[in-house]
Design an enzyme around this catalytic site. Structure first.
Site, PDB file in Angstrom:
ATOM      1  N   LYS A  44      50.415 -21.510  24.317  1.00  0.00           N
ATOM      2  CA  LYS A  44      48.990 -21.782  24.076  1.00  0.00           C
ATOM      3  C   LYS A  44      48.604 -22.979  24.924  1.00  0.00           C
ATOM      4  CE  LYS A  44      45.688 -20.003  21.481  1.00  0.00           C
ATOM      5  NZ  LYS A  44      45.584 -18.631  20.977  1.00  0.00           N
TER       6      LYS A  44
HETATM    7  P1  NAD Z   1      34.652 -17.730  19.685  1.00  0.00           P
HETATM    8  O1  NAD Z   1      34.491 -19.092  20.240  1.00  0.00           O
HETATM    9  O2  NAD Z   1      34.184 -16.553  20.472  1.00  0.00           O
HETATM   10  O3  NAD Z   1      33.967 -17.604  18.220  1.00  0.00           O
HETATM   11  C1  NAD Z   1      34.183 -18.481  17.186  1.00  0.00           C
HETATM   12  C2  NAD Z   1      32.899 -18.496  16.370  1.00  0.00           C
HETATM   13  O4  NAD Z   1      33.122 -19.209  15.161  1.00  0.00           O
HETATM   14  C3  NAD Z   1      31.736 -19.179  17.087  1.00  0.00           C
HETATM   15  O5  NAD Z   1      30.591 -18.349  17.022  1.00  0.00           O
HETATM   16  C4  NAD Z   1      31.551 -20.485  16.315  1.00  0.00           C
HETATM   17  O6  NAD Z   1      30.215 -20.922  16.309  1.00  0.00           O
HETATM   18  C5  NAD Z   1      32.029 -20.109  14.932  1.00  0.00           C
HETATM   19  N1  NAD Z   1      32.510 -21.228  14.128  1.00  0.00           N
HETATM   20  C6  NAD Z   1      33.259 -22.290  14.533  1.00  0.00           C
HETATM   21  N2  NAD Z   1      33.542 -23.082  13.489  1.00  0.00           N
HETATM   22  C7  NAD Z   1      32.946 -22.533  12.410  1.00  0.00           C
HETATM   23  C8  NAD Z   1      32.880 -22.858  11.038  1.00  0.00           C
HETATM   24  N3  NAD Z   1      33.502 -23.941  10.572  1.00  0.00           N
HETATM   25  N4  NAD Z   1      32.183 -22.055  10.201  1.00  0.00           N
HETATM   26  C9  NAD Z   1      31.582 -20.943  10.662  1.00  0.00           C
HETATM   27  N5  NAD Z   1      31.619 -20.564  11.955  1.00  0.00           N
HETATM   28  C10 NAD Z   1      32.285 -21.337  12.810  1.00  0.00           C
HETATM   29  O7  NAD Z   1      36.220 -17.608  19.345  1.00  0.00           O
HETATM   30  P2  NAD Z   1      37.024 -16.278  19.065  1.00  0.00           P
HETATM   31  O8  NAD Z   1      37.685 -15.868  20.336  1.00  0.00           O
HETATM   32  O9  NAD Z   1      36.187 -15.325  18.305  1.00  0.00           O
HETATM   33  O10 NAD Z   1      38.203 -16.848  18.142  1.00  0.00           O
HETATM   34  C11 NAD Z   1      38.019 -17.068  16.756  1.00  0.00           C
HETATM   35  C12 NAD Z   1      39.382 -17.227  16.102  1.00  0.00           C
HETATM   36  O11 NAD Z   1      40.174 -16.062  16.354  1.00  0.00           O
HETATM   37  C13 NAD Z   1      40.232 -18.384  16.618  1.00  0.00           C
HETATM   38  O12 NAD Z   1      41.041 -18.868  15.560  1.00  0.00           O
HETATM   39  C14 NAD Z   1      41.114 -17.732  17.671  1.00  0.00           C
HETATM   40  O13 NAD Z   1      42.305 -18.469  17.906  1.00  0.00           O
HETATM   41  C15 NAD Z   1      41.388 -16.411  16.978  1.00  0.00           C
HETATM   42  N6  NAD Z   1      41.791 -15.322  17.859  1.00  0.00           N
HETATM   43  C16 NAD Z   1      41.014 -14.925  18.906  1.00  0.00           C
HETATM   44  C17 NAD Z   1      41.410 -13.841  19.682  1.00  0.00           C
HETATM   45  C18 NAD Z   1      40.541 -13.298  20.790  1.00  0.00           C
HETATM   46  O14 NAD Z   1      40.898 -12.249  21.341  1.00  0.00           O
HETATM   47  N7  NAD Z   1      39.434 -13.920  21.131  1.00  0.00           N
HETATM   48  C19 NAD Z   1      42.621 -13.195  19.414  1.00  0.00           C
HETATM   49  C20 NAD Z   1      43.394 -13.625  18.331  1.00  0.00           C
HETATM   50  C21 NAD Z   1      42.956 -14.679  17.555  1.00  0.00           C
END
Ligand code: NAD
Length: 441
Positions: free
Chosen positions: A131
């Site tokens: 990461k």
């Molecule tokens: P992203 O930045 O696209 O979306 C995250 C969203 O959550 C944003 O819209 C943000 O405004 C919102 N947010 C942040 N803090 C918040 C809170 N306290 N309360 C409510 N909303 C909040 O990120 P993502 O890629 O969707 O990733 C989200 C999670 O999923 C992370 O933990 C990431 O590690 C995990 N993840 C992502 C992927 C991927 O393919 N993108 C894969 C596996 C895991």
């Protein structure tokens, strides 16, 4: 489900993480590295893991810290701190996203790197875990500043990255454009185009069809499987999602298409509730235009924290770590907790949810659809032949279904909860390979 406590009663006093004590501060409870280590130790003990292999797998292989000078738009120079942690390369190249956020820390990146190792092993794809992260606020930076920071971060890490070494992908605060800059910077240094150095790229420069929606799609598949396990049906199944970014919005869209009713969405600046179901395509349009989910006319405004404790069938935290803690776990009213985000539940909250018999689909299984399709992207880039979206989705669906059933079978066979089963399955696979390769000296 098998609602076993994370730490057995006889061992409770040995753990600093899972003792329900008022002296444990929220900061201690929510340290992601400690949370990962507590679960790893518990699963390793259950597996009766060889002490030497235990020590090898408990620590990351490599931790890099870089200080990145960036020329800002106003003519000043700013220095950003970045990390890349490679937890394991036993089963294949290190694999894992890059996060841009003001909250990034080395402990967080370490935890996320080890979760990637376990996640790739749960879905049985030939990658290790890594990461990266940069402490910055991407919402306050221009595209030019982000591009310069990304290119310099890549250049600082150049000898440690590569299709056979370490393959980054997007995470919070980064996207397809970020991956395109990394691919281009790496390619300029190599004097040839190397598309397989990152995944999550735009489709026209070596990205995979279906990658953008993959994590949400994987979530929808494991939700389907969980309903089958619990004898529940999609019709009338009420879902609340925290986070409407890549993971949350795609999960919402795909679940709604399958017939689930999305009754609540929580974002950082507010929440929405509609007991008859929120129109997700309309909300996605609203967010595109308004830049926020708030103000959407077809749902009531709701408190973003209260939404987590509203009655529903499935709760999907899809934003960030540590949102379900000792402070709110006892008030959760969901039957299934499907962890879209990495590390949304603390170890103490795990114990509370086990007592409440909440069926948990742990992060290292639930959100593995993203890295699985990243694996497909890496494969397609290396063979130079690209699959149709239907082929990608069909392969993803079958890996997610099989992995879900592997974890459930492991939980039943070893009488542990789903999270510990997923860790045990993953550790077992990585330990086996590590032993087979032997320790190079
Ligand atoms: P992203 O930045 O696209 O979306 C995250 C969203 O959550 C944003 O819209 C943000 O405004 C919102 N947010 C942040 N803090 C918040 C809170 N306290 N309360 C409510 N909303 C909040 O990120 P993502 O890629 O969707 O990733 C989200 C999670 O999923 C992370 O933990 C990431 O590690 C995990 N993840 C992502 C992927 C991927 O393919 N993108 C894969 C596996 C895991």
């Amino acid at each position: 489900m098998a609602g076993e406590s994370l730490i057995p009663p006889t061992e409770k006093r040995e753990s600093t993480m899972s003792v329900l004590t008022p002296t444990l501060t929220l900061e201690q409870e929510t340290n992601p590295w400690e949370a990962q280590a507590a679960r790893f130790d518990f699963a390793a003990r259950k597996l009766n893991l060889d002490q030497g292999i235990w020590k090898v797998l408990r620590q990351p292989t490599r931790e890099l810290i870089v200080h990145i000078p960036v020329g800002m738009d106003n003519g000043s120079i700013e220095v950003f701190t970045g990390y890349r942690v490679q937890h394991s390369v036993a089963r294949g190249p290190a694999k894992g996203g890059i996060r841009y956020s003001p909250d990034v820390s080395l402990d967080e990146v370490r935890a996320l790197a080890s979760w990637m190792t376990w996640k790739c092993a749960v879905v049985n794809i030939p990658f290790g875990g890594a990461k990266g992260g940069v402490i910055c606020d991407p919402k306050k930076m221009s595209q030019g500043e982000l591009e310069r920071m990304t290119r310099r971060y890549t250049a600082e890490l150049i000898e440690f990255l590569g299709p056979e070494k370490d393959v980054p992908a997007p995470d919070m605060g980064t996207d397809e454009q970020t991956m395109a800059w990394i691919m281009d910077t790496y390619s300029m240094h190599m004097r040839q185009t190397v598309t397989a150095v990152v995944t999550g790229k735009p489709v026209n420069i070596g990205g995979s069809r279906g990658r953008r929606e993959a994590t949400g799609r994987g979530i929808s598949v494991v939700c389907d499987e969980a309903l089958k396990q619990l004898g529940m049906s999609i019709e009338g199944c009420r879902v609340i999602i925290q986070g409407f970014g890549n993971v949350g919005s795609n999960a919402a869209k795909l679940l709604a298409e399958k017939g689930y009713t999305i009754i609540g969405i929580a974002e950082y600046d507010g929440g929405l509730y509609n007991q008859n179901g929120i129109n997700i395509p309309a909300l996605i349009e609203h967010r595109k235009l308004a830049g926020t989910i708030t103000g959407f006319k077809e749902a009531e405004a709701a408190d973003k924290e209260e939404l987590l404790t509203c009655a529903c069938d499935i709760l999907i935290p899809a934003a960030t770590e540590n949102v379900i803690t000792s402070r709110n776990a006892d008030r959760l009213r969901c039957k299934i907790l499907c962890e879209g985000a990495n590390g949304p539940t603390t170890t103490i909250a795990d114990d509370i949810l086990a007592d409440k018999k909440v069926f948990i689909i742990p992060d290292i299984l639930a959100n593995a659809g993203g890295v699985t399709t990243s694996y497909f992207e890496w494969v397609q880039d290396r063979m130079g032949y690209f699959w149709t979206e239907a082929e990608v989705n069909q392969r993803l669906d079958s890996i997610m279904t099989e992995s879900f059933n592997d974890v459930i079978l492991y939980a039943k066979t070893h009488s542990v909860n789903n999270r510990i089963a997923a860790y045990m399955l993953a550790i077992d696979r990585v330990a086996y390979t590590t032993k087979q390769r032997g320790i190079y000296a």
